[in-house]
Design an enzyme around this catalytic site. Structure first.
Site, PDB file in Angstrom:
ATOM      1  N   VAL A  44      18.565  26.904  13.834  1.00 19.73           N
ATOM      2  CA  VAL A  44      18.640  27.072  11.748  1.00 19.73           C
ATOM      3  C   VAL A  44      19.856  27.557  12.108  1.00 19.73           C
ATOM      4  O   VAL A  44      20.312  27.888  11.031  1.00 19.73           O
ATOM      5  CB  VAL A  44      17.467  27.549  12.070  1.00 19.73           C
ATOM      6  CG1 VAL A  44      17.973  28.716  10.254  1.00 19.73           C
ATOM      7  CG2 VAL A  44      16.114  27.448  11.941  1.00 19.73           C
ATOM      8  N   CYS A  45      20.472  28.758  13.089  1.00 18.04           N
ATOM      9  CA  CYS A  45      21.733  29.720  13.390  1.00 18.04           C
ATOM     10  C   CYS A  45      22.877  28.075  12.524  1.00 18.04           C
ATOM     11  O   CYS A  45      23.778  28.707  12.203  1.00 18.04           O
ATOM     12  CB  CYS A  45      22.123  30.360  14.273  1.00 18.04           C
ATOM     13  SG  CYS A  45      20.698  30.795  14.902  1.00 18.04           S
ATOM     14  N   THR A  46      22.662  27.759  13.374  1.00 16.11           N
ATOM     15  CA  THR A  46      23.889  26.634  12.888  1.00 16.11           C
ATOM     16  C   THR A  46      23.818  25.959  11.266  1.00 16.11           C
ATOM     17  O   THR A  46      24.993  25.733  11.756  1.00 16.11           O
ATOM     18  CB  THR A  46      23.902  25.297  14.106  1.00 16.11           C
ATOM     19  OG1 THR A  46      23.236  25.649  16.095  1.00 16.11           O
ATOM     20  CG2 THR A  46      25.356  23.951  14.059  1.00 16.11           C
TER      21      THR A  46
END
EC number: 1.11.1.26
Length: 208
Positions: A44-46
């Site tokens: 998700v962070c990517t």
């Protein structure tokens, strides 16, 4: 103590992917989109880092500087940026704070024990050029942010500041705005020369 709207955003000096920064000096006369993520090399962070980079021109047009943060090291961030650029088809240039000792995450209350004792949740702080916190949002670790909404609220805050107005639900640039009840009809005549539609004495809609 909780960081509330209208508070001065706490200053800090820390290492980032572009070297050491003093937050207030780095921010200068710009708005800041300061956001945390749980960890590097996570899915998700990517996508969020990539989306921020893809929207670089949109942030620049609004005089907004993005600043990311996680509780990883600068070296880990730099390696991860290569993955972000490769998988998200972007060129990530904004700094990411290296907060391995959780100093800034704790200062901004980005660590919520119910989610994790060491990783930051997805906090959002919109900070104006006077270093005042103007908006906060917090997303859970498993849900990515809505960047349309982030840009919308920046537009709304800047519109309100420039035009002495309030913004209705779901407002978008170009929509009618609200004349605040604190502004009398006499004052409104000079501030809003296009006139207004009075739906109720407390609800006056106008164009800017």
């Amino acid at each position: 103590m909780s960081l509330l709207l209208g508070d001065t955003a706490p200053n800090f000096t820390i290492d980032t992917t572009v070297g050491e920064i003093n937050f207030h000096e780095w921010a200068g006369d710009s708005w800041v989109f300061f956001f945390s993520h749980p960890a590097d090399f996570t899915p998700v962070c990517t996508t969020e880092m990539g989306r921020t980079a893809q929207l670089s021109k949109e942030f620049e047009a609004r005089n907004v500087k993005p600043l990311g943060l996680s509780t990883d090291t600068a070296e880990e961030h730099v390696k991860w940026i290569e993955d972000v650029n490769d998988t998200q088809n972007c060129d990530l240039q904004f700094p990411i704070v290296a907060d391995a000792d959780c100093k800034v995450a704790e200062l901004y209350e980005m660590i919520h024990d119910g989610e994790s004792e060491t990783a930051a949740v997805r906090s959002v702080f919109i900070i104006d050029p006077n270093k005042k916190v103007r908006l906060t949002m917090t997303y859970p670790m498993a849900v990515g942010r809505n960047f349309d909404e982030i840009l919308r609220v920046i537009d709304a805050l800047q519109c309100g500041d420039s035009n002495h107005c309030a913004l209705p639900a779901d407002w978008r640039t170009g929509d009618d705005v609200i004349i605040p009840p604190s502004i009398s009809n006499e004052e409104a005549k000079s501030l809003f020369p296009k006139g207004w539609k009075e739906i109720r004495p407390y609800l006056r809609m106008t164009k800017i």
